[in-house]
Design a protein around this motif. Structure first.
Motif, PDB file in Angstrom:
ATOM      1  N   LEU A 192       1.269   4.506  -4.777  1.00  0.00           N
ATOM      2  CA  LEU A 192      -0.173   4.241  -4.887  1.00  0.00           C
ATOM      3  C   LEU A 192      -0.456   3.074  -5.826  1.00  0.00           C
ATOM      4  N   GLY A 193       0.433   2.087  -5.801  1.00  0.00           N
ATOM      5  CA  GLY A 193       0.221   0.876  -6.560  1.00  0.00           C
ATOM      6  C   GLY A 193      -0.691  -0.076  -5.809  1.00  0.00           C
ATOM      7  N   ASN A 194      -0.420  -1.376  -5.879  1.00  0.00           N
ATOM      8  CA  ASN A 194      -1.281  -2.374  -5.235  1.00  0.00           C
ATOM      9  C   ASN A 194      -1.489  -2.080  -3.758  1.00  0.00           C
ATOM     10  N   SER A 218      -4.641   0.472  -2.045  1.00  0.00           N
ATOM     11  CA  SER A 218      -5.660  -0.154  -1.204  1.00  0.00           C
ATOM     12  C   SER A 218      -5.622   0.373   0.231  1.00  0.00           C
ATOM     13  N   MET A 219      -4.430   0.668   0.724  1.00  0.00           N
ATOM     14  CA  MET A 219      -4.321   1.148   2.102  1.00  0.00           C
ATOM     15  C   MET A 219      -4.936   2.526   2.284  1.00  0.00           C
ATOM     16  N   ILE A 220      -4.990   3.327   1.229  1.00  0.00           N
ATOM     17  CA  ILE A 220      -5.610   4.646   1.360  1.00  0.00           C
ATOM     18  C   ILE A 220      -7.064   4.510   1.796  1.00  0.00           C
ATOM     19  N   ASP A 221      -7.732   3.430   1.378  1.00  0.00           N
ATOM     20  CA  ASP A 221      -9.119   3.210   1.792  1.00  0.00           C
ATOM     21  C   ASP A 221      -9.221   3.081   3.316  1.00  0.00           C
ATOM     22  N   LEU A 222      -8.233   2.464   3.932  1.00  0.00           N
ATOM     23  CA  LEU A 222      -8.274   2.249   5.376  1.00  0.00           C
ATOM     24  C   LEU A 222      -7.960   3.528   6.141  1.00  0.00           C
ATOM     25  N   PHE A 223      -7.029   4.325   5.642  1.00  0.00           N
ATOM     26  CA  PHE A 223      -6.797   5.627   6.276  1.00  0.00           C
ATOM     27  C   PHE A 223      -8.064   6.469   6.224  1.00  0.00           C
ATOM     28  N   LEU A 224      -8.767   6.397   5.108  1.00  0.00           N
ATOM     29  CA  LEU A 224      -9.999   7.174   4.971  1.00  0.00           C
ATOM     30  C   LEU A 224     -11.131   6.622   5.823  1.00  0.00           C
ATOM     31  N   VAL A 262     -10.837   5.565   8.940  1.00  0.00           N
ATOM     32  CA  VAL A 262     -10.602   5.806  10.362  1.00  0.00           C
ATOM     33  C   VAL A 262     -10.969   7.241  10.715  1.00  0.00           C
ATOM     34  N   THR A 263     -11.776   7.406  11.739  1.00  0.00           N
ATOM     35  CA  THR A 263     -12.184   8.728  12.199  1.00  0.00           C
ATOM     36  C   THR A 263     -10.974   9.518  12.686  1.00  0.00           C
ATOM     37  N   GLY A 264     -10.953  10.806  12.348  1.00  0.00           N
ATOM     38  CA  GLY A 264      -9.871  11.669  12.815  1.00  0.00           C
ATOM     39  C   GLY A 264      -8.632  11.629  11.952  1.00  0.00           C
ATOM     40  N   VAL A 265      -8.758  11.135  10.721  1.00  0.00           N
ATOM     41  CA  VAL A 265      -7.624  11.065   9.799  1.00  0.00           C
ATOM     42  C   VAL A 265      -7.981  11.802   8.522  1.00  0.00           C
ATOM     43  N   GLN A 266      -7.080  12.658   8.052  1.00  0.00           N
ATOM     44  CA  GLN A 266      -7.268  13.367   6.794  1.00  0.00           C
ATOM     45  C   GLN A 266      -6.097  13.073   5.871  1.00  0.00           C
ATOM     46  N   VAL A 267      -6.369  12.620   4.664  1.00  0.00           N
ATOM     47  CA  VAL A 267      -5.328  12.409   3.661  1.00  0.00           C
ATOM     48  C   VAL A 267      -5.099  13.736   2.948  1.00  0.00           C
ATOM     49  N   VAL A 268      -3.971  14.350   3.222  1.00  0.00           N
ATOM     50  CA  VAL A 268      -3.663  15.700   2.751  1.00  0.00           C
ATOM     51  C   VAL A 268      -2.983  15.698   1.389  1.00  0.00           C
ATOM     52  N   ALA A 269      -2.162  14.666   1.121  1.00  0.00           N
ATOM     53  CA  ALA A 269      -1.386  14.659  -0.114  1.00  0.00           C
ATOM     54  C   ALA A 269      -1.117  13.224  -0.543  1.00  0.00           C
ATOM     55  N   VAL A 270      -1.024  13.018  -1.847  1.00  0.00           N
ATOM     56  CA  VAL A 270      -0.700  11.711  -2.410  1.00  0.00           C
ATOM     57  C   VAL A 270       0.387  11.888  -3.452  1.00  0.00           C
ATOM     58  N   CYS A 271       1.195  10.840  -3.638  1.00  0.00           N
ATOM     59  CA  CYS A 271       2.339  10.949  -4.543  1.00  0.00           C
ATOM     60  C   CYS A 271       2.577   9.635  -5.263  1.00  0.00           C
ATOM     61  N   ASP A 272       2.716   9.713  -6.576  1.00  0.00           N
ATOM     62  CA  ASP A 272       3.106   8.574  -7.399  1.00  0.00           C
ATOM     63  C   ASP A 272       3.513   9.118  -8.761  1.00  0.00           C
ATOM     64  N   PRO A 273       4.621   8.644  -9.321  1.00  0.00           N
ATOM     65  CA  PRO A 273       5.029   9.153 -10.631  1.00  0.00           C
ATOM     66  C   PRO A 273       4.071   8.764 -11.752  1.00  0.00           C
ATOM     67  N   VAL A 274       3.201   7.773 -11.502  1.00  0.00           N
ATOM     68  CA  VAL A 274       2.173   7.424 -12.476  1.00  0.00           C
ATOM     69  C   VAL A 274       0.936   8.277 -12.175  1.00  0.00           C
ATOM     70  N   LYS A 275       0.690   9.241 -13.032  1.00  0.00           N
ATOM     71  CA  LYS A 275      -0.357  10.236 -12.770  1.00  0.00           C
ATOM     72  C   LYS A 275      -1.722   9.603 -12.568  1.00  0.00           C
ATOM     73  N   LYS A 293      -2.575   6.800 -11.284  1.00  0.00           N
ATOM     74  CA  LYS A 293      -2.717   6.223  -9.943  1.00  0.00           C
ATOM     75  C   LYS A 293      -2.968   7.319  -8.909  1.00  0.00           C
ATOM     76  N   ALA A 294      -2.230   8.391  -8.992  1.00  0.00           N
ATOM     77  CA  ALA A 294      -2.423   9.499  -8.058  1.00  0.00           C
ATOM     78  C   ALA A 294      -3.813  10.095  -8.196  1.00  0.00           C
ATOM     79  N   GLU A 295      -4.292  10.197  -9.433  1.00  0.00           N
ATOM     80  CA  GLU A 295      -5.630  10.757  -9.648  1.00  0.00           C
ATOM     81  C   GLU A 295      -6.710   9.845  -9.092  1.00  0.00           C
ATOM     82  N   ARG A 296      -6.545   8.530  -9.239  1.00  0.00           N
ATOM     83  CA  ARG A 296      -7.517   7.600  -8.655  1.00  0.00           C
ATOM     84  C   ARG A 296      -7.532   7.712  -7.142  1.00  0.00           C
TER      85      ARG A 296
END
Length: 484
Positions: free
Chosen positions: A91-93, A97-103, A105-118, A120-123
């Motif tokens: 969830l760096g650069n 930014s790509m998470i915004d595009l997944f969100l 698009v209709t019919g897409v759900q972001v179920v989980a996110v992962c990054d060792p930098v807490k 970034k994951a929280e954002r």
């Protein structure tokens, strides 16, 4: 930030807040053995393992296909689903930014996110809830917590946007846990790794894709349709590149969050990043769909640019002074296809140069060249004068006609990639490209290195399709499935 600068931000992202133990191992290897052969380059947690297919073997051995363990993934559609459930790793650069595009698009759900930098994951998780979706699961417990994300039973697709060192292991883990996976480029760094991903995709029946956003650029998709319509005649040659001055970014610890990107210049001599140039031209020429890439011959210039930049800009005592750079400042490769066509690839991120992917295509009726975009085809153009490519807008791909002003960076190509991939998953379609394309587009990384070491000797590109390339099939030049 202009598009040229964003292009790097869009494809070579790091998700680490500090150097990981794997990066420390890499640093030690780079400092003590800068001329390291590819046979010594490991991956993931098995960094010291002996490759099953040594990159130092003969060209004939390189090209030989191991026995197929499963069934081909050529033409295999996704299972149809009303909602595509996505897990994002890194969830760096790029990932941030790509998470915004997944969100978007209709019919897409972001179920989980992962990054060792807490943080970034929280954002990223906050973006999900702000989009009106349930709070995603958050994985921040070290660099291996992605394994727990991949084990979830409520994820259909794993998106990987991490440093290159992690791509292979993460793609493997996703498929072994029953997930389709899309990875930022390059998808792996060794030939044995590429073969393993091909075999795993065939065995697990899960798609493993190189998410090459440049294939979805407006110019690239227009040229694709024009080529397939015969406007260039019989295709003869093409060219692609990644020529982008990254010196400042590679020495900026805040951009790549550590030296991982720069350290690859201490390990390999060849083309570190062929996908942006190779992918679009391969699509024009129907590589793996009636033609195939057979061999690659590479030459490289001296490696001077990064050391010169360091001399002028980095203080004494900076850790970079321990590094020895061997990566050619400019590599030039010629790829020959089974039909005798020629593809020229270039890579240069260490010297002053305006951003360019070259992106050219020539045939018996004319030629297109990008940066800037211009065209010369018969009978439209005469008298050695370039024509205006803007006048060929009628050949735009349906994606660009349906989404004239797409959100996101890189001129909209990122959104096109995400929209189309998620559409294929929702409707149960065959993806635009597959694991064979991923392996082919990435193979110049190890093979150009070997060719340069062998003073330009040709290296055979494996037939990752195991003969399926001879069958014509569809690729990115699609029709809108929701208006058929």
């Amino acid at each position: 930030m202009n598009d040229a600068a964003q292009q790097d931000d869009g494809t070579q992202d790091g998700d680490e807040g500090s150097m990981s133990r794997r990066s420390v191992l890499w640093t030690t290897a780079a400092v003590t053995g800068a001329g390291l052969g590819l046979g010594g380059l490991g991956s993931g947690t098995a960094a010291a393992a002996t490759p099953t297919r040594s990159p130092e073997t003969t060209p004939e051995a390189q090209a030989a296909a191991p026995k197929r363990q499963g069934r081909t993934m050529v033409g295999v559609p996704f299972d149809r689903r009303s909602t595509v459930r996505v897990g994002i790793v890194g969830l760096g650069n790029r990932g941030g930014s790509m998470i915004d595009l997944f969100l978007a698009v209709t019919g897409v759900q972001v179920v989980a996110v992962c990054d060792p930098v807490k943080a970034k994951a929280e954002r990223a998780a906050a973006k999900v809830t702000a989009a009106g979706q349930p709070a995603p699961a958050v994985y921040t417990n070290g660099e291996d917590d992605y394994e727990n994300l991949c084990k979830r039973g409520d994820i259909d697709f794993v998106y990987v946007a991490t440093p290159w060192d992690f791509h292979f292991e993460m793609a493997k883990t996703a498929m072994l846990n029953g997930k389709h996976v899309g990875v930022e480029c390059p998808i792996a760094l060794q030939l044995d790794q590429l073969w393993e991903l091909v075999d795993l995709s065939e065995r697990t029946r899960r798609h493993c894709m190189q998410l090459e956003n440049c294939c979805y650029g407006r110019n690239e998709m227009r040229v694709l349709r024009m080529a397939h319509a015969g406007l260039f005649g019989d295709l003869l040659h093409g060219a692609g590149a990644y020529n982008h001055d990254l010196r400042g970014l590679m020495f900026d610890p805040g951009y790549y969050e550590g030296p991982w990107r720069r350290l690859w210049h201490t390990r390999l001599r060849g083309d570190l990043y062929p996908n942006h140039g190779f992918g679009p031209v391969a699509n024009y020429m129907d590589i793996n769909r009636g033609d195939r890439a057979v061999s690659i011959t590479s030459v490289g210039s001296p490696s001077l640019g990064l050391a010169e930049y360091r001399e002028k800009n980095m203080p004494a005592g900076d850790p970079s002074w321990k590094e020895t750079y061997i990566e050619s400042d400019r590599t030039i490769s010629l790829v020959q296809t089974a039909k005798g066509r020629v593809i020229r690839l270039e890579h240069d991120v260490s010297t002053p140069h305006p951003y360019s992917r070259i992106n050219s295509l020539g045939g018996t009726k004319g030629v297109f060249e990008d940066y800037p975009a211009r065209i010369y085809i018969e009978p439209d153009h005469t008298n050695d004068s370039w024509g205006d490519f803007a006048k060929y807008a009628q050949w735009d791909h349906w994606l660009w006609k349906e989404h004239a002003n797409p959100p996101g960076g890189h001129g909209g190509m990122d959104y096109m990639l995400v929209f189309r991939l998620m559409q294929c998953m929702r409707l149960g379609l065959v993806p635009d490209f597959d694991v064979y394309d991923a392996a082919t587009w990435t193979s110049p990384v190890p093979l150009s290195h070997l060719s340069i070491k062998a003073k330009g000797a040709p290296q055979q590109i494996p037939d990752f399709t195991r003969g399926e390339w001879k069958k014509a099939r569809s690729g990115m030049d699609s029709e809108n499935p929701e208006k058929a």
